[in-house]
Design an enzyme around this catalytic site. Structure first.
Site, PDB file in Angstrom:
ATOM      1  N   LEU A 116       0.819  -1.214   0.000  1.00  0.00           N
ATOM      2  CA  LEU A 116       0.000   0.000   0.000  1.00  0.00           C
ATOM      3  C   LEU A 116       0.854   1.266   0.000  1.00  0.00           C
ATOM      4  CD1 LEU A 116      -2.817   1.298   0.226  1.00  0.00           C
ATOM      5  CD2 LEU A 116      -2.599   1.114   2.718  1.00  0.00           C
ATOM      6  N   ASP A 117       0.606   2.141  -0.991  1.00  0.00           N
ATOM      7  CA  ASP A 117       1.259   3.452  -1.106  1.00  0.00           C
ATOM      8  C   ASP A 117       2.786   3.365  -1.085  1.00  0.00           C
ATOM      9  OD1 ASP A 117      -1.164   4.796  -1.301  1.00  0.00           O
ATOM     10  OD2 ASP A 117      -1.327   5.103   0.862  1.00  0.00           O
ATOM     11  N   ALA A 118       3.319   2.277  -1.617  1.00  0.00           N
ATOM     12  CA  ALA A 118       4.777   2.097  -1.593  1.00  0.00           C
ATOM     13  C   ALA A 118       5.342   1.812  -2.973  1.00  0.00           C
ATOM     14  CB  ALA A 118       5.147   0.975  -0.626  1.00  0.00           C
TER      15      ALA A 118
END
Length: 343
Positions: free
Chosen positions: A286-288
């Site tokens: 997530l969001d990486a």
């Protein structure tokens, strides 16, 4: 014309000397007028350029990613020049302690001399020669625009901004559909805007255990990439694998310090002085995913909550647009595991 100039010469003879007199006598010559007139009648199309008429030239973009070795730039340049092309700009990156080569070139060419199909063949031969991991060429004026679907949740600011930029011709994509997990009334501004341009809108509400990913895949199977314009759902690893193409996401730069609901309010109350936005590729973490674009702006004690949120949303809109344009202009290349090269 000769009579007028002769009169002018006679009347100004006392005031003119040397080169001025020679110029006026040439103007007064009976042969000069027809020469000027005949030259003026010539069409600019009759003027020949070394590589053909400038009106016939197109702009091409080529990106290259391969193991580094001597002679790559020379071969790329020769490929373009040997076909009468002219390089306008060239960016090269060879990272330290990493034997890989990245380049992006913009060039002009005459399609009558270098047909589009032959261009693909020439660059394909180069990619085979250097065992390239990536070799892509685009001619924006004649190649189909990238097809995208935009996914959005409740907040409209990024979606509306994308639609207006697309409407004004400032976003080089074809928007095939807009998909949301939140319903919008028929009189909503964004719905009217979509209807005006014939862009389908699909509302697929999500619940626990029902993420609608199968239906989304059916709607986006013919797109080139996806844009998450503040879409607040997390795609599963199965979805990412099934779609198999790039997905660009945008989120505010208040993570990870301010999570959950109302992060802008939390950041405002904490008195932060710097806000930002990040656009990145979606990955299983997530969001990486690899970052494409980031923007920041200062805020101060003079900002109220409304101006604070407005600045944050403006950054998100600008950052997402920049990321999409960079992607469409072949400026973004994968670098190592979780990084990007952005020319």
């Amino acid at each position: 014309m000769g009579t007028i100039c002769e009169t002018l010469v006679k009347s100004k003879r006392s005031e003119l000397k040397g080169e001025d007199m020679n110029l006026l006598w040439r103007l007064a010559s009976p042969n000069f007028g027809p020469q000027v007139y005949n030259f003026a009648k010539r069409s600019l199309k009759s003027v020949k350029y070394p590589c053909g008429s400038t009106n016939s030239l197109l702009r091409g973009i080529h990106v290259f990613h391969c193991p580094d070795e001597v002679g790559i730039v020379a071969k790329l340049s020769d490929c373009i020049a040997s076909r009468g092309g002219n390089i306008l700009s060239a960016d090269v990156f060879v990272p330290e302690h990493n034997n890989v080569f990245y380049s992006r070139s913009e060039f002009t060419f005459d399609p009558a001399i270098w047909p589009r199909g032959e261009m693909d063949e020439d660059f394909f031969k180069l990619s085979k020669m250097f065992n390239a991991m990536k070799s892509v060429v685009r001619v924006p004026e004649i190649d189909p625009k990238y097809k995208i679907a935009v996914l959005v949740s409740k907040q409209d600011h990024c979606l509306v901004d994308l639609l207006h930029r697309w409407q004004n011709g400032r976003l080089p994509v074809e928007i095939t559909s807009v998909i949301s997990n939140h319903d919008r009334g028929p009189d909503a501004h964004v719905i009217r805007l979509l209807e005006r341009h014939g862009i389908p809108y699909y509302c697929l509400p999500t619940t626990i255990g029902k993420n609608r990913e199968v239906e989304i895949l059916e709607l986006v199977h013919d797109t080139d990439f996806l844009v998450l314009a503040r879409y607040m759902q997390v795609f599963s690893a199965e979805f990412l694998k099934s779609y198999g193409k790039d997905i660009i996401n945008i989120h505010h730069g208040l993570l990870p310090s301010f999570k959950g609901g109302s992060p802008s309010k939390q950041a405002f109350e904490a008195g932060v002085k710097l806000i930002g936005a990040t656009s990145h590729f979606v990955s299983e973490v997530l969001d990486a995913g690899p970052i494409i674009e980031q923007m920041v702006e200062r805020v101060s004690h003079r900002d109220n909550l409304r101006s604070f949120i407005q600045k944050s949303e403006d950054l998100e809109k600008q950052c997402l647009t920049k990321a999409i344009k960079s992607y469409c202009e072949l400026r973004v290349l994968p670098y190592e595991k979780d990084k990007t090269v952005v020319f």
